[in-house]
Design a protein around this motif. Sequence first.
Motif, PDB file in Angstrom:
ATOM      1  N   VAL A  81      -2.930   6.106   2.522  1.00 49.02           N
ATOM      2  CA  VAL A  81      -3.724   4.979   1.955  1.00 49.02           C
ATOM      3  C   VAL A  81      -4.168   5.188   1.015  1.00 49.02           C
ATOM      4  O   VAL A  81      -4.137   4.201  -0.072  1.00 49.02           O
ATOM      5  N   THR A  82      -4.121   6.278   0.135  1.00 46.25           N
ATOM      6  CA  THR A  82      -3.900   6.489  -1.485  1.00 46.25           C
ATOM      7  C   THR A  82      -3.177   5.855  -2.071  1.00 46.25           C
ATOM      8  O   THR A  82      -3.277   5.194  -2.972  1.00 46.25           O
ATOM      9  N   MET A  83      -1.933   5.497  -0.944  1.00 44.88           N
ATOM     10  CA  MET A  83      -0.533   4.632  -1.618  1.00 44.88           C
ATOM     11  C   MET A  83      -1.278   3.514  -1.911  1.00 44.88           C
ATOM     12  O   MET A  83      -0.837   2.927  -3.506  1.00 44.88           O
ATOM     13  N   VAL A  84      -1.622   2.745  -0.649  1.00 46.66           N
ATOM     14  CA  VAL A  84      -1.660   1.327  -0.993  1.00 46.66           C
ATOM     15  C   VAL A  84      -3.294   1.362  -2.326  1.00 46.66           C
ATOM     16  O   VAL A  84      -2.957  -0.032  -2.868  1.00 46.66           O
ATOM     17  N   ARG A  85      -3.971   2.159  -2.070  1.00 42.73           N
ATOM     18  CA  ARG A  85      -4.965   2.250  -2.853  1.00 42.73           C
ATOM     19  C   ARG A  85      -4.623   1.873  -4.351  1.00 42.73           C
ATOM     20  O   ARG A  85      -5.025   1.235  -6.048  1.00 42.73           O
ATOM     21  N   ALA A  86      -3.335   2.812  -4.953  1.00 41.77           N
ATOM     22  CA  ALA A  86      -2.637   2.686  -6.216  1.00 41.77           C
ATOM     23  C   ALA A  86      -2.072   1.385  -6.596  1.00 41.77           C
ATOM     24  O   ALA A  86      -2.316   1.194  -8.024  1.00 41.77           O
ATOM     25  N   LEU A  87      -1.653   1.637  -5.922  1.00 45.31           N
ATOM     26  CA  LEU A  87      -0.879  -0.248  -5.988  1.00 45.31           C
ATOM     27  C   LEU A  87      -1.692  -1.386  -5.969  1.00 45.31           C
ATOM     28  O   LEU A  87      -1.657  -1.611  -7.207  1.00 45.31           O
ATOM     29  N   TYR A  88      -3.358  -1.490  -5.424  1.00 43.74           N
ATOM     30  CA  TYR A  88      -3.963  -2.414  -5.713  1.00 43.74           C
ATOM     31  C   TYR A  88      -4.589  -2.293  -6.872  1.00 43.74           C
ATOM     32  O   TYR A  88      -5.297  -2.952  -7.165  1.00 43.74           O
ATOM     33  N   SER A  89      -4.726  -0.807  -7.024  1.00 46.81           N
ATOM     34  CA  SER A  89      -5.382  -0.930  -8.380  1.00 46.81           C
ATOM     35  C   SER A  89      -5.066  -0.946  -9.500  1.00 46.81           C
ATOM     36  O   SER A  89      -5.120  -1.901 -10.513  1.00 46.81           O
ATOM     37  N   LEU A  90      -3.489  -0.746  -9.252  1.00 46.09           N
ATOM     38  CA  LEU A  90      -2.495  -1.157 -10.692  1.00 46.09           C
ATOM     39  C   LEU A  90      -2.423  -2.595 -11.185  1.00 46.09           C
ATOM     40  O   LEU A  90      -2.867  -3.034 -11.523  1.00 46.09           O
TER      41      LEU A  90
ATOM     42  N   THR B   4     -12.210 -10.702  -5.232  1.00 43.47           N
ATOM     43  CA  THR B   4     -12.167 -10.867  -3.941  1.00 43.47           C
ATOM     44  C   THR B   4     -10.801  -9.900  -2.745  1.00 43.47           C
ATOM     45  O   THR B   4     -11.154 -10.011  -1.641  1.00 43.47           O
ATOM     46  N   LEU B   5      -9.347 -10.965  -3.457  1.00 42.61           N
ATOM     47  CA  LEU B   5      -8.384 -10.747  -2.250  1.00 42.61           C
ATOM     48  C   LEU B   5      -8.887  -9.222  -2.467  1.00 42.61           C
ATOM     49  O   LEU B   5      -7.776  -8.915  -1.311  1.00 42.61           O
ATOM     50  N   TYR B   6      -8.685  -8.218  -2.995  1.00 49.13           N
ATOM     51  CA  TYR B   6      -8.791  -6.647  -3.843  1.00 49.13           C
ATOM     52  C   TYR B   6     -10.087  -6.291  -2.511  1.00 49.13           C
ATOM     53  O   TYR B   6      -9.382  -5.233  -1.407  1.00 49.13           O
ATOM     54  N   ALA B   7     -10.690  -6.234  -2.401  1.00 51.60           N
ATOM     55  CA  ALA B   7     -11.730  -6.265  -1.773  1.00 51.60           C
ATOM     56  C   ALA B   7     -11.139  -6.362  -0.243  1.00 51.60           C
ATOM     57  O   ALA B   7     -11.410  -5.600   0.905  1.00 51.60           O
ATOM     58  N   TYR B   8     -11.047  -7.891   0.207  1.00 53.95           N
ATOM     59  CA  TYR B   8      -9.995  -8.042   1.342  1.00 53.95           C
ATOM     60  C   TYR B   8      -9.072  -7.631   2.203  1.00 53.95           C
ATOM     61  O   TYR B   8      -8.909  -6.904   2.701  1.00 53.95           O
ATOM     62  N   TRP B   9      -7.670  -7.203   1.016  1.00 51.36           N
ATOM     63  CA  TRP B   9      -7.278  -5.665   1.493  1.00 51.36           C
ATOM     64  C   TRP B   9      -7.639  -4.706   1.195  1.00 51.36           C
ATOM     65  O   TRP B   9      -6.978  -3.905   2.359  1.00 51.36           O
ATOM     66  N   LEU B  10      -8.603  -4.020   0.908  1.00 50.13           N
ATOM     67  CA  LEU B  10      -8.983  -3.022   1.407  1.00 50.13           C
ATOM     68  C   LEU B  10      -9.534  -2.726   2.360  1.00 50.13           C
ATOM     69  O   LEU B  10      -9.128  -1.809   3.325  1.00 50.13           O
ATOM     70  N   ASN B  11     -10.856  -3.932   2.957  1.00 51.58           N
ATOM     71  CA  ASN B  11     -11.226  -4.028   4.011  1.00 51.58           C
ATOM     72  C   ASN B  11     -10.174  -3.377   4.753  1.00 51.58           C
ATOM     73  O   ASN B  11     -10.023  -3.101   6.106  1.00 51.58           O
ATOM     74  N   THR B  12      -9.173  -4.611   5.159  1.00 50.95           N
ATOM     75  CA  THR B  12      -7.829  -4.552   6.271  1.00 50.95           C
ATOM     76  C   THR B  12      -7.179  -2.963   5.968  1.00 50.95           C
ATOM     77  O   THR B  12      -7.217  -2.465   8.121  1.00 50.95           O
ATOM     78  N   TYR B  13      -7.420  -2.821   5.228  1.00 48.61           N
ATOM     79  CA  TYR B  13      -6.248  -1.455   4.966  1.00 48.61           C
ATOM     80  C   TYR B  13      -7.219   0.528   5.374  1.00 48.61           C
ATOM     81  O   TYR B  13      -6.739   0.926   6.075  1.00 48.61           O
ATOM     82  N   TRP B  14      -8.498   0.217   5.306  1.00 46.54           N
ATOM     83  CA  TRP B  14      -9.235   0.487   5.923  1.00 46.54           C
ATOM     84  C   TRP B  14      -9.627   0.833   7.387  1.00 46.54           C
ATOM     85  O   TRP B  14      -9.104   1.521   8.258  1.00 46.54           O
ATOM     86  N   ARG B  15      -9.253  -0.905   8.069  1.00 48.61           N
ATOM     87  CA  ARG B  15      -9.551  -0.927   9.249  1.00 48.61           C
ATOM     88  C   ARG B  15      -8.675  -0.453   9.917  1.00 48.61           C
ATOM     89  O   ARG B  15      -8.632   0.445  11.350  1.00 48.61           O
ATOM     90  N   VAL B  16      -7.133   0.117   9.653  1.00 47.87           N
ATOM     91  CA  VAL B  16      -5.633  -0.292   9.645  1.00 47.87           C
ATOM     92  C   VAL B  16      -5.521   1.408   9.796  1.00 47.87           C
ATOM     93  O   VAL B  16      -5.628   1.767  10.900  1.00 47.87           O
ATOM     94  N   PHE B  17      -6.670   2.083   8.641  1.00 51.71           N
ATOM     95  CA  PHE B  17      -6.722   3.811   8.629  1.00 51.71           C
ATOM     96  C   PHE B  17      -7.502   4.335   9.893  1.00 51.71           C
ATOM     97  O   PHE B  17      -7.244   4.951   9.983  1.00 51.71           O
ATOM     98  N   VAL B  18      -8.911   3.641  10.312  1.00 54.76           N
ATOM     99  CA  VAL B  18      -9.704   4.274  11.168  1.00 54.76           C
ATOM    100  C   VAL B  18      -8.774   3.808  12.577  1.00 54.76           C
ATOM    101  O   VAL B  18      -9.035   4.519  13.335  1.00 54.76           O
TER     102      VAL B  18
END
Lengths: 201, 111
Positions: A81-90, B4-18
């Motif tokens: 998760v943190t790796m993905v967040r790193a990429l999108y933060s960049l 907006t897209l960044y927030a969308y993707w983060l929500n998706t990844y958090w859902r996958v993480f859960v």
Amino acid sequence: MHDAHALEPVGAIGHRTTSVAAPIEKFATWLFLASEVMFFSGLIGAYIVIRAGAVSWPNPREELSIPITGFNTFVLICSSVTMVRALYSLREGNRRKFLINLAATFLMGCFFLSVQLFEYNKLFHEGLTPQGNLFGTTFYTLTGFHGAHVFGGVVMLLVLLIRARRGAFSAERTTAIECAGLYWHFVDLVWILLFTIVYLI
Amino acid sequence: MMRTLYAYWLNTYWRVFVALAVFTGIEIWIAQQEGSKVLLAATLVAFALCKAALVAMYYMHLRYERRILWYVATLPFIFAAILALGLLSDSSLNANKPGPGPIVEQPQPEP
């Protein structure tokens, strides 16, 4: 519906595309990961054959520590998760968040390796050695090769972290982070399978 | 737009993480249950493959990649499946041979 491809700067500055319309670095990374799939398939296949053909086999749940390894699995998932967040933060241009998430990924990888080494030390003292029996041989071979891949990933993350601190990456130059992310997620994917096959079944 | 897209993707990844965390917990619980070993093993493998697919599709972004990368990513799994089928048929021929047995300590060499 959000356009997922809006986040994919294929063909943008810094991305050389191949005739297959994918950045050459990403394509090469996927080819490398394909070879790694074959590598681990051979190992897991050998484990399945040895175990399926055995009259008796120690119960992994009694020999190995499931709670510790389960937590370790959770840590590795968190690192993805943190790796993905790193990429999108960049990509968003948030350098501080990018560095924090990249460092968190590196630290969690180090934690995973530490727990793995602790487990090996504990099992050694309990009598489970690579040369003791086939269970030990297959266990250490599978988890050892995976651990070696995690170690390689940790070294890679450290190099990227050092380069990132020196400003090597930006919102337009994300390919190296993306490819490193692919490798790290693959390592996580392999562990998900190994944890189930070696520890739980 | 990007935020907006960044927030969308983060929500998706958090859902996958859960989902990954929950599946892992369920797997550990299933592993401790008594019952048909074949059924338990099949269930655990199914959960593992689901988790692997989630990681590949979303974290490795395969779901949104070009078709060629799909081929590169999935072809090895087809080869692996062929290998597994071949090895399983081989292992069934060795099913009656003695296995590794219980864990025993290595005999210490005499001085």
